[in-house]
Write an enzyme that holds these catalytic residues in place. Structure first.
Site, short mmCIF file in Angstrom:
data_model
loop_
_atom_site.label_atom_id
_atom_site.label_comp_id
_atom_site.label_asym_id
_atom_site.label_seq_id
_atom_site.Cartn_x
_atom_site.Cartn_y
_atom_site.Cartn_z
N HIS A 28 61.45 91.69 106.22
CA HIS A 28 60.61 90.53 105.94
C HIS A 28 61.15 89.22 106.51
O HIS A 28 60.37 88.33 106.84
CB HIS A 28 60.47 90.38 104.43
CG HIS A 28 59.57 89.26 104.01
ND1 HIS A 28 58.22 89.26 104.29
CD2 HIS A 28 59.82 88.09 103.34
CE1 HIS A 28 57.67 88.15 103.81
NE2 HIS A 28 58.62 87.43 103.24
N ASP A 79 56.22 83.72 105.77
CA ASP A 79 55.96 84.08 104.38
C ASP A 79 54.90 83.11 103.82
O ASP A 79 53.86 82.93 104.45
CB ASP A 79 57.28 84.08 103.60
CG ASP A 79 57.15 84.49 102.15
OD1 ASP A 79 57.00 85.70 101.88
OD2 ASP A 79 57.19 83.61 101.28
#
Length: 339
Positions: A311, A106
């Site tokens: 994610h 991320d």
């Protein structure tokens, strides 16, 4: 520096050069630095630390500045990318190493990429999880996000992309901090492969007019990778620190664009790895960035998309990610050892 040994490894706080960074370390061998994203902490690497240590690496997961037990400077501009890169380089020096492989997820992927770009003499290889490398370039980020304001238009009118929502000081804090645990659980679920909203549901990356982000989060469900005790760890950290330090990363994107002007379009040439999830918006929205890797990541060793993964890739698919990391690292280790 203080040291505390626990079941998950050795906790250290390294201090110097105006910096204070908390980290967790396992293993002995070539240094692999693990950098988390938003809204996480070192704990997001709990599956990778023992796997890397068992394979002969010195695995170190940091709390990025603003998170966990690391320092939280007061000024917003203290969270610009060039400072985070120097934090990583400082950790390598503080641990007595000359170089390291850096792996990020991320926002940590962006920090890892820029660490390799700005400090190639320190970071000899880079692994990117979930967020592809996108070289600095194009319009100022705030102009790009302003143009996305209507991209999520729904029945209630124009909708706002989450990045500008996070960028306004105090705005996201006022939503999150009254119920940190509930917000985090919903946010993790909204971006997980097994609990994210289905096709046709309102996109949790956009905020409706006069609404909050959490109104689009799944209710009453945690993803399979997130046990109640895991959520307790994350919630406990942010209940103690607040969210401002973490959110300040978003509030420096225009400053980063200015700071990195000399690196416009610059490739990262070190050996690299990318892995993302097929259900992750970060990989679908940035598919063009992945396609550009022959130019932007000429040292790319392998690129992978994990089917059905969202994610939080290293937590959703720890065995797959560990295998990919170890397969990528092994030849680098052989080169270092001269075998």
């Amino acid at each position: 520096m203080w040291v505390r040994r626990g079941v998950e490894g050795t906790h250290r706080v390294v201090v110097g050069e105006g910096r204070r960074v908390h980290l967790v370390e396992q293993g002995v061998g070539p240094l692999v630095l693990l950098v988390h994203g938003f809204p996480e902490c070192w704990y997001s690497w709990r599956y990778q630390l023992p796997a890397l240590a068992a394979a002969g690496y010195r695995a170190v997961a940091v709390d990025v500045r603003g998170y966990g037990r690391s320092f939280r400077p007061a000024g917003t501009d203290a969270y610009r990318m060039v400072e985070l890169v120097e934090d990583n380089a400082f950790v390598v020096r503080a641990l007595g190493a000359e170089s390291a492989v850096v792996v990020g997820h991320d926002w940590g992927a962006a920090i890892a990429a820029n660490s390799a770009l700005l400090r190639p003499e320190v970071f000899r290889a880079v692994g990117l999880l979930s967020v592809p490398y996108t070289p600095r370039g194009g319009p100022r980020p705030s102009e790009v996000f302003a143009g996305m304001r209507d991209a999520g238009r729904g029945e209630g009118g124009a909708e706002e992309f989450y990045v500008p929502y996070f960028q306004e000081p105090g705005r996201a804090e006022s939503e999150i901090e009254p119920d940190v645990r509930g917000w985090l659980g919903g946010f993790y679920a909204a971006l997980s492969g097994d609990t994210m909203p289905g096709p046709g549901a309102p996109d949790p990356h956009f905020v409706g007019a006069g609404a909050t982000m959490r109104e689009r989060f799944p209710v009453g469900r945690l993803p399979a990778w997130l046990a109640e005790e895991d959520l307790d760890v994350y919630a406990g950290e942010f209940e103690r620190t607040g969210l401002t330090g973490a959110l300040n990363r978003y509030r420096n994107m225009d400053r980063d664009w200015e700071d990195l002007a000399a690196y416009d379009g610059a490739p990262i040439t070190q050996p690299s790895l990318f892995a993302g999830g097929t259900l992750d918006a970060s990989t679908t929205w940035l598919a063009d960035a992945v396609e550009a890797y022959p130019v932007t990541l000429p040292g790319l060793v392998s690129s992978h998309l994990l089917d059905g993964c969202g994610h939080w890739i290293q937590q959703e698919r720890p065995d797959d990610v560990n295998r990919l990391l170890l397969d990528w690292l092994a030849p680098l280790h052989q080169i270092d050892s001269g075998t």
